[in-house]
Enzyme design. Structure first.
Site, PDB file in Angstrom:
ATOM      1  N   ASP B 153       0.958  -1.439   0.039  1.00 32.25           N
ATOM      2  CA  ASP B 153      -0.559  -0.683  -0.118  1.00 32.25           C
ATOM      3  C   ASP B 153       1.092   1.358  -0.480  1.00 32.25           C
ATOM      4  O   ASP B 153       1.833   1.540   0.919  1.00 32.25           O
ATOM      5  CB  ASP B 153      -0.506   0.056   1.136  1.00 32.25           C
ATOM      6  CG  ASP B 153      -1.673   0.784   1.130  1.00 32.25           C
ATOM      7  OD1 ASP B 153      -1.799   2.369   1.043  1.00 32.25           O
ATOM      8  OD2 ASP B 153      -3.054   1.103   1.792  1.00 32.25           O
ATOM      9  N   ASN B 197      -6.074   8.908   0.894  1.00 31.42           N
ATOM     10  CA  ASN B 197      -5.263   7.890  -0.154  1.00 31.42           C
ATOM     11  C   ASN B 197      -4.398   8.376  -1.495  1.00 31.42           C
ATOM     12  O   ASN B 197      -3.255   8.437  -1.451  1.00 31.42           O
ATOM     13  CB  ASN B 197      -6.373   7.333  -0.978  1.00 31.42           C
ATOM     14  CG  ASN B 197      -5.596   6.002  -0.813  1.00 31.42           C
ATOM     15  OD1 ASN B 197      -5.005   4.304  -0.639  1.00 31.42           O
ATOM     16  ND2 ASN B 197      -5.515   6.041  -2.951  1.00 31.42           N
ATOM     17  N   THR B 223      -5.946  14.543 -14.438  1.00 32.34           N
ATOM     18  CA  THR B 223      -6.764  14.792 -14.603  1.00 32.34           C
ATOM     19  C   THR B 223      -7.562  15.887 -15.559  1.00 32.34           C
ATOM     20  O   THR B 223      -7.047  17.010 -14.924  1.00 32.34           O
ATOM     21  CB  THR B 223      -7.606  14.184 -14.223  1.00 32.34           C
ATOM     22  OG1 THR B 223      -9.151  14.670 -14.999  1.00 32.34           O
ATOM     23  CG2 THR B 223      -8.150  14.667 -12.505  1.00 32.34           C
ATOM     24  N   SER B 267     -15.351  17.352  -8.441  1.00 34.11           N
ATOM     25  CA  SER B 267     -15.657  16.733  -7.378  1.00 34.11           C
ATOM     26  C   SER B 267     -14.674  16.488  -6.413  1.00 34.11           C
ATOM     27  O   SER B 267     -13.442  16.985  -6.237  1.00 34.11           O
ATOM     28  CB  SER B 267     -15.884  15.339  -8.322  1.00 34.11           C
ATOM     29  OG  SER B 267     -14.462  14.707  -8.378  1.00 34.11           O
ATOM     30  N   HIS B 270     -11.359  14.954  -7.920  1.00 32.89           N
ATOM     31  CA  HIS B 270     -10.124  15.952  -8.614  1.00 32.89           C
ATOM     32  C   HIS B 270      -9.964  17.102  -7.434  1.00 32.89           C
ATOM     33  O   HIS B 270      -8.657  17.539  -7.984  1.00 32.89           O
ATOM     34  CB  HIS B 270     -11.848  16.606  -9.836  1.00 32.89           C
ATOM     35  CG  HIS B 270     -12.156  16.105 -10.598  1.00 32.89           C
ATOM     36  ND1 HIS B 270     -13.173  15.723 -10.907  1.00 32.89           N
ATOM     37  CD2 HIS B 270     -11.511  15.122 -11.335  1.00 32.89           C
ATOM     38  CE1 HIS B 270     -13.432  14.856 -12.454  1.00 32.89           C
ATOM     39  NE2 HIS B 270     -12.604  14.896 -12.191  1.00 32.89           N
ATOM     40  N   LYS B 273      -6.622  15.578  -6.991  1.00 36.74           N
ATOM     41  CA  LYS B 273      -5.543  16.449  -8.029  1.00 36.74           C
ATOM     42  C   LYS B 273      -5.418  17.192  -7.855  1.00 36.74           C
ATOM     43  O   LYS B 273      -3.801  16.678  -8.450  1.00 36.74           O
ATOM     44  CB  LYS B 273      -6.560  15.587  -9.655  1.00 36.74           C
ATOM     45  CG  LYS B 273      -6.863  14.483  -9.423  1.00 36.74           C
ATOM     46  CD  LYS B 273      -5.497  12.874  -9.418  1.00 36.74           C
ATOM     47  CE  LYS B 273      -6.100  11.625  -9.948  1.00 36.74           C
ATOM     48  NZ  LYS B 273      -4.811  10.186 -10.183  1.00 36.74           N
ATOM     49  N   ARG B 329     -18.463   2.911 -20.944  1.00 38.81           N
ATOM     50  CA  ARG B 329     -19.969   2.236 -20.548  1.00 38.81           C
ATOM     51  C   ARG B 329     -20.923   2.061 -21.328  1.00 38.81           C
ATOM     52  O   ARG B 329     -21.735   1.343 -21.282  1.00 38.81           O
ATOM     53  CB  ARG B 329     -19.983   3.005 -19.048  1.00 38.81           C
ATOM     54  CG  ARG B 329     -19.836   3.582 -18.203  1.00 38.81           C
ATOM     55  CD  ARG B 329     -19.446   4.300 -17.297  1.00 38.81           C
ATOM     56  NE  ARG B 329     -20.540   5.237 -16.712  1.00 38.81           N
ATOM     57  CZ  ARG B 329     -21.856   4.688 -16.268  1.00 38.81           C
ATOM     58  NH1 ARG B 329     -21.727   3.903 -15.767  1.00 38.81           N
ATOM     59  NH2 ARG B 329     -23.159   5.648 -16.352  1.00 38.81           N
ATOM     60  N   VAL B 415     -22.859  17.899  -9.899  1.00 41.31           N
ATOM     61  CA  VAL B 415     -22.852  19.272 -10.262  1.00 41.31           C
ATOM     62  C   VAL B 415     -21.957  19.958 -11.470  1.00 41.31           C
ATOM     63  O   VAL B 415     -20.936  19.971 -11.212  1.00 41.31           O
ATOM     64  CB  VAL B 415     -23.005  19.921  -8.880  1.00 41.31           C
ATOM     65  CG1 VAL B 415     -23.232  21.684 -10.103  1.00 41.31           C
ATOM     66  CG2 VAL B 415     -23.895  19.798  -8.057  1.00 41.31           C
TER      67      VAL B 415
END
Lengths: 112, 519
Positions: B153, B197, B223, B267, B270, B273, B329, B415
């Site tokens: 980990d 994490n 991202t 989010s 994000h 990041k 998806r 959102v």
């Protein structure tokens, strides 16, 4: 053009035309951003002003001699003397204005 | 004489160079004089791979160095040691095989968190994947690749430190983060877990790199969602403003060159990041670490040559609402007969890149190590598309495979702006010779081809219920209402609507055209 501790005397201090040196380092994002502008100006002013870069980490002696404390630092030399000094990123227009002013003042001196 | 994009890089970039002598660590007024053991004013290095050179100036070009061998991705350092964090994942495994096939010494770390999180959702990888032991055996059997794996980990710094000392990586590719926006929006526990994490894992890694492998390159995955999608349409530069960007205020102006551009994450994932971005940037400034921070577009697809060599080598493929990415998806929905789910207006524009192209980008970055202290942001996209265009394309390709695909608009659980401009600058990868090769249609075709095989369709049926989003940014947990169902012909881009604008110069000078030679 790439300036180094080794070629500084010959290429900068003894240059017959004005020289603009950009002091930069690889950890300095503003330096990276100015890079393409410096390259462009170098080509454009070729023969009238020598324009190039100097990495302060690889060439610490010169950087120290000229007391470079913030990056990028732009210094213009004429006959080995400092005629302009500017710190921090500049727009292309700003750099152009500085270069044109220096070149114009040189022309005046020649006429006198 | 061929030229390669990285011909002109020097020892200054090379992880094999050990700095000795007068490198003045941050010469500009903040000297830490870390490498000043040598007399005289010169910077000198030693080469770990060529000790016979002794002390020398870091001026040898890659084109002159026998250790940097020509390949179709530019020059690559012979037997370069790479450590992939998150090697069991969708991208980690794919990259391990790619780099192994190119002759890298591949090591990897994973704690199998992704497998557990997907199970938590009640889902699984619809492309079957074996245990790590079996995957490593298959890599050896089919591609003759040795992978040095350790179950760790990344938050366990002691174990990670030991492995770093053992492997001494020259490149670390960091995929060991939770890659899901909805997962971070489930509840407080999930949000806190994701940020812990991702943010703390990376922060700890930076300290370990400082102490153990400061000359290694960190390729850190971010991202495009870090930037958000500004309604002004301001271009999304690669992390920093160009020198000609100016701030005008009160009749005065300043260059914004080299200042970080605004981030507007969408989010709590994000946000993690964005926090990473700052942590990595600071570590490069403080300790002369080197990093590429990759703002990756939405990845899709199933193919690289290595993955396709045998079914046992395939990478995972998720379609659930938490871990499935949108194109993946859509293809799953098309096969299952679920109308493709556009959120709200479906006019959202995003940057995308196919798996195969994304892997090439990684190799290109690895081939071009940053200089000491260099932190460079890379926008990694190969095209900008409106989601409704993607849905339409999936529907059209699906029809070729005999699927009658419908498209639905549902309430948007997120959102976000549903109608907005998007302009992206992506110059750093093309400068390193990257050219997108895989079109959207081509990869979607490959996906239908693989996913419509019987054994995979059976698995898709089993996870069918995990596809519709039920995780709302508001905290609600419910099915979204259907706003309309359409045939692909009815889905059109309006005249005068926003279009994605991508600045990607594809005519850079230092590109050796390997593909021409192959013809």
């Amino acid at each position: 053009m790439i300036f180094t501790d080794k070629n500084f005397q010959e290429e900068v201090l003894k240059s017959p035309i004005p020289v603009l040196v950009e002091f930069w380092a690889s950890w300095c994002p503003p330096c990276k951003m100015v890079e393409p502008i410096i390259d462009r100006l170098e080509k454009e002013y070729m023969g009238r002003m020598k324009i190039g870069k100097m990495n302060v980490d690889i060439n610490p002696v010169t950087a120290k001699r000229y007391n470079v404390k913030g990056l990028p630092t732009f210094i213009i030399f004429i006959n080995g003397k400092i005629v302009y000094r500017g710190v921090a990123a500049k727009t292309e227009n700003e750099l152009r204005r500085v270069i044109e002013e220096i070149l114009a003042s040189q022309d005046e001196e020649v006429r006198v | 004489m061929n030229t390669y994009h990285n011909d002109r890089l020097t020892c200054w970039n090379c992880p094999s160079a050990i700095l000795r002598g007068n490198v003045d660590f941050r010469a500009c007024g903040q000297s830490m004089r870390r490498f000043t053991s040598m007399e005289g004013g010169d910077v000198v290095i030693e080469c770990e791979r060529r000790p016979e050179l002794g002390h020398f100036e870091p001026t040898i070009n890659f084109s002159e160095c026998p250790q940097w061998k020509p390949t179709k991705y530019g020059r690559l350092l012979d037997n370069m040691r790479v450590l992939i964090l998150g090697i069991d994942g969708y991208l980690g495994w794919t990259l391990a095989l790619k780099l192994g096939a190119l002759g890298f010494e591949v090591s990897g770390v994973d704690n199998f968190l992704r497998r557990r999180m997907v199970r938590e959702k009640g889902s699984m990888s619809v492309v079957p994947i074996a245990s790590m032991e079996e995957r490593i055996k298959a890599a050896k059997k089919y591609l003759d690749i040795d992978i040095n794996f350790r179950k760790i980990d990344v938050l366990n710094r002691d174990k990670l430190a030991d492995f770093l000392k053992e492997v001494k990586p020259e490149v670390i590719v960091h995929y060991a983060e939770v890659p899901s926006a909805p997962y971070s929006m489930v509840d407080a526990d999930h949000a806190i877990f994701v940020q812990k994490n991702n943010v703390l894992g990376t922060l700890g890694l930076l300290f370990l790199m400082r102490d153990i492998v400061p000359e290694a390159t960190l390729i850190k995955l971010g991202t495009m969602g870090e930037y958000g999608a500004p309604l002004t349409g301001r271009p999304l530069f690669e992390g920093f403003f160009p020198a000609d960007a100016v701030l005008l205020w009160n009749g005065r102006e300043w260059s914004l060159g080299g200042e970080m551009t605004p981030r507007d994450p969408v989010s709590f994932y994000h946000v993690s990041k964005v926090q990473d971005t700052f942590n990595v940037y600071e570590a490069c400034k403080y300790w002369w670490l080197r990093s590429y921070d990759v703002m990756q577009g939405v990845i899709y697809g199933v193919h690289t040559d290595e993955l396709a060599t045998d079914d046992k080598l395939r990478t995972r493929f998720d379609v659930d609402e938490w871990f499935g990415t949108v194109v993946n998806r859509f293809v799953a929905q098309a096969i299952l007969g679920i109308p493709l789910t556009l959120y709200g207006e479906g006019e959202q524009i995003r940057g995308f890149i196919a798996l195969e192209d994304a892997m090439e980008c990684m190799v290109r970055l690895i081939s071009s190590p940053p200089e000491p202290g260099q932190y460079t942001v890379v926008n990694q996209v190969s095209g900008l598309y409106k989601l409704k265009t993607i849905a339409k394309t999936v529907a059209e390709v699906g029809a070729e495979f005999g699927f009658d695909v419908k498209i639905q608009r549902i309430e948007n659980p997120r959102v976000e702006s549903e109608v907005h401009p998007l302009e992206v600058v992506a110059e750093n990868l093309p400068e390193r010779g990257f050219r997108p090769r895989v079109s959207l249609e081509r990869e979607i075709r490959r996906m239908f081809d693989l996913l419509s095989r019987k054994h995979i369709v059976r698995r898709l049926e089993k996870v069918k219920d995990t596809i519709i989003p039920r995780t709302w940014w508001s905290g609600d947990k419910r099915d979204p209402k259907v706003l309309g169902v359409y045939s692909p012909d009815e889905v059109r881009e309006e005249e005068g609507g926003f279009r994605g604008i991508l600045h990607m110069p594809l005519d850079s000078v230092f590109v050796y055209r390997w593909e021409d030679e192959e013809k």
